[in-house]
Design a protein around this motif. Structure first.
Motif, PDB file in Angstrom:
ATOM      1  N   GLY A  61       0.820  -1.219   0.000  1.00 46.93           N
ATOM      2  CA  GLY A  61       0.000   0.000   0.000  1.00 46.93           C
ATOM      3  C   GLY A  61       0.847   1.259   0.000  1.00 46.93           C
ATOM      4  O   GLY A  61       0.658   2.159  -0.827  1.00 46.93           O
ATOM      5  N   THR A  62       1.808   1.333   0.893  1.00 43.54           N
ATOM      6  CA  THR A  62       2.687   2.505   0.969  1.00 43.54           C
ATOM      7  C   THR A  62       3.569   2.595  -0.262  1.00 43.54           C
ATOM      8  O   THR A  62       3.790   3.686  -0.806  1.00 43.54           O
ATOM      9  CB  THR A  62       3.551   2.434   2.244  1.00 43.54           C
ATOM     10  OG1 THR A  62       2.682   2.333   3.375  1.00 43.54           O
ATOM     11  CG2 THR A  62       4.434   3.646   2.395  1.00 43.54           C
ATOM     12  N   PHE A  63       4.066   1.465  -0.712  1.00 44.30           N
ATOM     13  CA  PHE A  63       4.932   1.428  -1.891  1.00 44.30           C
ATOM     14  C   PHE A  63       4.195   1.989  -3.109  1.00 44.30           C
ATOM     15  O   PHE A  63       4.691   2.889  -3.800  1.00 44.30           O
ATOM     16  CB  PHE A  63       5.380  -0.017  -2.137  1.00 44.30           C
ATOM     17  CG  PHE A  63       6.326  -0.191  -3.280  1.00 44.30           C
ATOM     18  CD1 PHE A  63       7.624   0.279  -3.214  1.00 44.30           C
ATOM     19  CD2 PHE A  63       5.926  -0.852  -4.431  1.00 44.30           C
ATOM     20  CE1 PHE A  63       8.517   0.103  -4.267  1.00 44.30           C
ATOM     21  CE2 PHE A  63       6.796  -1.036  -5.488  1.00 44.30           C
ATOM     22  CZ  PHE A  63       8.094  -0.553  -5.410  1.00 44.30           C
ATOM     23  N   PHE A 105      -0.827  12.660   0.014  1.00 39.15           N
ATOM     24  CA  PHE A 105      -1.018  11.317  -0.546  1.00 39.15           C
ATOM     25  C   PHE A 105       0.223  10.457  -0.339  1.00 39.15           C
ATOM     26  O   PHE A 105       0.147   9.333   0.125  1.00 39.15           O
ATOM     27  CB  PHE A 105      -1.361  11.431  -2.032  1.00 39.15           C
ATOM     28  CG  PHE A 105      -1.601  10.118  -2.710  1.00 39.15           C
ATOM     29  CD1 PHE A 105      -2.719   9.357  -2.399  1.00 39.15           C
ATOM     30  CD2 PHE A 105      -0.729   9.650  -3.678  1.00 39.15           C
ATOM     31  CE1 PHE A 105      -2.947   8.140  -3.028  1.00 39.15           C
ATOM     32  CE2 PHE A 105      -0.944   8.441  -4.312  1.00 39.15           C
ATOM     33  CZ  PHE A 105      -2.068   7.684  -3.987  1.00 39.15           C
ATOM     34  N   THR A 106       1.394  11.009  -0.676  1.00 36.99           N
ATOM     35  CA  THR A 106       2.632  10.253  -0.479  1.00 36.99           C
ATOM     36  C   THR A 106       2.941  10.212   1.004  1.00 36.99           C
ATOM     37  O   THR A 106       2.547  11.096   1.760  1.00 36.99           O
ATOM     38  CB  THR A 106       3.810  10.890  -1.237  1.00 36.99           C
ATOM     39  OG1 THR A 106       3.958  12.233  -0.811  1.00 36.99           O
ATOM     40  CG2 THR A 106       3.592  10.836  -2.730  1.00 36.99           C
ATOM     41  N   THR A 107       3.644   9.176   1.418  1.00 36.86           N
ATOM     42  CA  THR A 107       3.860   8.999   2.841  1.00 36.86           C
ATOM     43  C   THR A 107       5.237   8.418   3.123  1.00 36.86           C
ATOM     44  O   THR A 107       5.380   7.232   3.353  1.00 36.86           O
ATOM     45  CB  THR A 107       2.731   8.144   3.452  1.00 36.86           C
ATOM     46  OG1 THR A 107       3.035   7.886   4.807  1.00 36.86           O
ATOM     47  CG2 THR A 107       2.516   6.850   2.714  1.00 36.86           C
ATOM     48  N   TYR A 108       6.218   9.293   3.072  1.00 35.66           N
ATOM     49  CA  TYR A 108       7.576   8.834   3.350  1.00 35.66           C
ATOM     50  C   TYR A 108       7.800   8.597   4.834  1.00 35.66           C
ATOM     51  O   TYR A 108       8.723   7.886   5.217  1.00 35.66           O
ATOM     52  CB  TYR A 108       8.600   9.775   2.709  1.00 35.66           C
ATOM     53  CG  TYR A 108       8.633   9.528   1.219  1.00 35.66           C
ATOM     54  CD1 TYR A 108       9.462   8.559   0.689  1.00 35.66           C
ATOM     55  CD2 TYR A 108       7.780  10.203   0.358  1.00 35.66           C
ATOM     56  CE1 TYR A 108       9.456   8.283  -0.668  1.00 35.66           C
ATOM     57  CE2 TYR A 108       7.770   9.928  -0.998  1.00 35.66           C
ATOM     58  CZ  TYR A 108       8.614   8.976  -1.506  1.00 35.66           C
ATOM     59  OH  TYR A 108       8.597   8.683  -2.842  1.00 35.66           O
ATOM     60  N   TYR A 130      13.116  -2.720   0.130  1.00 37.58           N
ATOM     61  CA  TYR A 130      11.940  -1.855   0.131  1.00 37.58           C
ATOM     62  C   TYR A 130      12.348  -0.385   0.082  1.00 37.58           C
ATOM     63  O   TYR A 130      11.811   0.397  -0.719  1.00 37.58           O
ATOM     64  CB  TYR A 130      11.107  -2.157   1.383  1.00 37.58           C
ATOM     65  CG  TYR A 130       9.968  -1.214   1.648  1.00 37.58           C
ATOM     66  CD1 TYR A 130       8.973  -0.993   0.703  1.00 37.58           C
ATOM     67  CD2 TYR A 130       9.867  -0.552   2.868  1.00 37.58           C
ATOM     68  CE1 TYR A 130       7.919  -0.136   0.957  1.00 37.58           C
ATOM     69  CE2 TYR A 130       8.818   0.301   3.127  1.00 37.58           C
ATOM     70  CZ  TYR A 130       7.854   0.507   2.177  1.00 37.58           C
ATOM     71  OH  TYR A 130       6.805   1.359   2.430  1.00 37.58           O
ATOM     72  N   LEU A 131      13.309  -0.022   0.900  1.00 36.99           N
ATOM     73  CA  LEU A 131      13.781   1.354   0.938  1.00 36.99           C
ATOM     74  C   LEU A 131      14.408   1.750  -0.398  1.00 36.99           C
ATOM     75  O   LEU A 131      14.066   2.793  -0.976  1.00 36.99           O
ATOM     76  CB  LEU A 131      14.797   1.511   2.076  1.00 36.99           C
ATOM     77  CG  LEU A 131      15.302   2.902   2.383  1.00 36.99           C
ATOM     78  CD1 LEU A 131      14.161   3.817   2.790  1.00 36.99           C
ATOM     79  CD2 LEU A 131      16.329   2.826   3.506  1.00 36.99           C
ATOM     80  N   ALA A 132      15.297   0.927  -0.902  1.00 36.34           N
ATOM     81  CA  ALA A 132      15.969   1.224  -2.176  1.00 36.34           C
ATOM     82  C   ALA A 132      14.966   1.262  -3.335  1.00 36.34           C
ATOM     83  O   ALA A 132      15.014   2.168  -4.180  1.00 36.34           O
ATOM     84  CB  ALA A 132      17.058   0.191  -2.449  1.00 36.34           C
ATOM     85  N   ALA A 133      14.063   0.296  -3.382  1.00 38.73           N
ATOM     86  CA  ALA A 133      13.083   0.248  -4.477  1.00 38.73           C
ATOM     87  C   ALA A 133      12.163   1.463  -4.446  1.00 38.73           C
ATOM     88  O   ALA A 133      11.847   2.034  -5.499  1.00 38.73           O
ATOM     89  CB  ALA A 133      12.268  -1.042  -4.395  1.00 38.73           C
ATOM     90  N   THR A 134      11.756   1.881  -3.251  1.00 38.76           N
ATOM     91  CA  THR A 134      10.872   3.042  -3.150  1.00 38.76           C
ATOM     92  C   THR A 134      11.569   4.296  -3.658  1.00 38.76           C
ATOM     93  O   THR A 134      10.994   5.064  -4.438  1.00 38.76           O
ATOM     94  CB  THR A 134      10.409   3.245  -1.696  1.00 38.76           C
ATOM     95  OG1 THR A 134       9.689   2.093  -1.272  1.00 38.76           O
ATOM     96  CG2 THR A 134       9.514   4.463  -1.570  1.00 38.76           C
ATOM     97  N   VAL A 135      12.806   4.506  -3.237  1.00 38.92           N
ATOM     98  CA  VAL A 135      13.518   5.717  -3.644  1.00 38.92           C
ATOM     99  C   VAL A 135      13.849   5.674  -5.139  1.00 38.92           C
ATOM    100  O   VAL A 135      13.580   6.628  -5.879  1.00 38.92           O
ATOM    101  CB  VAL A 135      14.788   5.915  -2.794  1.00 38.92           C
ATOM    102  CG1 VAL A 135      15.632   7.053  -3.333  1.00 38.92           C
ATOM    103  CG2 VAL A 135      14.406   6.175  -1.340  1.00 38.92           C
TER     104      VAL A 135
END
Length: 160
Positions: A61-63, A105-108, A130-135
């Motif tokens: 969801g966050t991703f 909307f975005t939620t870092y 997860y961190l690397a893929a999100t950034v």
């Protein structure tokens, strides 16, 4: 030492005066950001209900929220920049849709919390991925949004 009006014409010499160019203290600007933020928060909640984080798994969801938000922000900012300077309706749209909607909307912060929870649960590789893929994918989504909004449009063909 007081700043001179020559080096910073937007700064008043009176330290108690509020310059007219400071946007974040203008009531209309604050209301636009708040309205966009309200809508962005509702949209993020809806997406998190559709794709909830389940236990020790990838926080989909966050991703997805962060990637969609990055893409939308890229589209918005490129489209507005192509239409002229950041003033008038373009500035109001940036505040409403960019700062307000996309910002809420975005939620870092959830990215940081979920990464921390994965690390605490000894899922360090998943957390790092997860961190690397999100950034990285967030950056790619932004670039794709910029490209999508910057793509030349075809002229409508005349009716046959």
């Amino acid at each position: 030492m007081c700043p001179s009006s020559d080096s910073h014409p937007e700064l008043p010499l009176d330290p108690d005066a509020i310059p007219t160019r400071i946007l974040h203290v203008q009531p209309v600007a604050v209301l636009l950001v708040a309205a966009g933020g309200f809508a962005g928060t509702l949209a993020r909640y809806a997406l998190s209900e559709w794709a909830p984080t389940r236990g020790r798994a990838w926080p989909w969801g966050t991703f997805l929220t962060n990637l969609i938000g990055a893409f939308l922000l890229g589209i918005l900012l490129e489209a507005l920049a192509r239409r002229g300077p950041d003033e008038g309706w373009r500035q109001r749209m940036r505040l409403l849709a960019g700062t307000g909607f996309c910002g809420a909307f975005t939620t870092y912060s959830a990215l940081a919390v979920e990464t921390d929870l994965l690390v605490r649960d000894s899922r360090v590789a998943l957390a790092a991925g997860y961190l690397a893929a999100t950034v990285l994918l967030g950056l790619l989504a932004t670039v794709l949004g910029l490209l999508a909004a910057g793509r030349p449009r075809r002229a409508a063909s005349p009716p046959a």
